[in-house]
Enzyme design. Structure first.
Site, PDB file in Angstrom:
ATOM      1  N   GLU A  71     -24.424  15.470 -12.331  1.00 50.50           N
ATOM      2  CA  GLU A  71     -23.367  16.466 -12.389  1.00 50.50           C
ATOM      3  C   GLU A  71     -22.477  16.323 -11.168  1.00 50.50           C
ATOM      4  O   GLU A  71     -22.937  15.934 -10.096  1.00 50.50           O
ATOM      5  CB  GLU A  71     -23.932  17.887 -12.496  1.00 50.50           C
ATOM      6  CG  GLU A  71     -24.707  18.363 -11.296  1.00 50.50           C
ATOM      7  CD  GLU A  71     -25.230  19.785 -11.440  1.00 50.50           C
ATOM      8  OE1 GLU A  71     -25.396  20.265 -12.580  1.00 50.50           O
ATOM      9  OE2 GLU A  71     -25.489  20.410 -10.390  1.00 50.50           O
ATOM     10  N   LYS A  83     -17.464  28.142  -8.243  1.00 50.00           N
ATOM     11  CA  LYS A  83     -17.868  26.735  -8.165  1.00 50.00           C
ATOM     12  C   LYS A  83     -18.108  26.249  -9.584  1.00 50.00           C
ATOM     13  O   LYS A  83     -18.780  26.927 -10.367  1.00 50.00           O
ATOM     14  CB  LYS A  83     -19.148  26.597  -7.342  1.00 50.00           C
ATOM     15  CG  LYS A  83     -19.685  25.180  -7.257  1.00 50.00           C
ATOM     16  CD  LYS A  83     -20.935  25.197  -6.396  1.00 50.00           C
ATOM     17  CE  LYS A  83     -21.654  23.900  -6.338  1.00 50.00           C
ATOM     18  NZ  LYS A  83     -22.873  24.022  -5.514  1.00 50.00           N
TER      19      LYS A  83
END
Length: 159
Positions: A71, A83
């Site tokens: 990721e 985020k």
């Protein structure tokens, strides 16, 4: 086909403290250490915690879903305390998903209280099995973070 799942949990710490954990590499390190039932390991592939950082998450064998994936931190907004990370290799992409994004948003509720809103957004080809997507692992991560932040607050208050 696209979809979105959300989860919210109140944290009994200021938003700034919650953001110190969720807005950095801290949350990845925490789950790597405190969730062996879900994560075999969490490794930094590239970066220092800023936008562009790539983590490799390897799940404990026997967990439904992908064995591992990479990721990438695609958005870190320190002002709004948001985020976002997207799967960039393996995992859900191997199962026919074209987008798998996780967003953490820390919302100030009061002086000593905040809410962590977790969102999964996904897009998939028609043949993909959308039932593979579950908010439960993310909810478990947030609960572990809440417990951790609570322990730290109690330790500070005791001093």
């Amino acid at each position: 086909m696209s979809g979105q799942l959300e989860h919210e949990l109140e944290l009994h710490v200021p938003a700034s403290e919650a953001w110190e954990l969720f807005g950095t590499l801290g949350i990845g390190k925490l789950v790597g250490e405190e969730m062996p039932e879900l994560f075999q390991k969490v490794e930094i592939v590239e970066g220092d915690g800023g936008v562009g950082t790539i983590l490799k998450l390897t799940f404990t064998p026997g967990i439904p879903g992908p064995a591992s994936y990479n990721e990438k931190f695609t958005k870190i907004d320190n002002e709004k305390r948001i985020k976002e990370v997207e799967v960039v290799e393996g995992g859900y992409l191997d199962f026919g998903f074209t987008l798998f994004r996780v967003r953490f948003e820390v919302i100030e509720k009061g002086e000593d209280s905040s809410i962590i809103k977790s969102t999964i957004e996904y897009e998939a080809k028609e043949e993909a099995n959308a039932s593979l997507v579950s908010i439960d692992p993310l909810a478990n991560i947030v609960q572990v973070a809440k417990n951790y932040l609570g322990r730290n607050k109690a330790a500070k208050d005791a001093k």
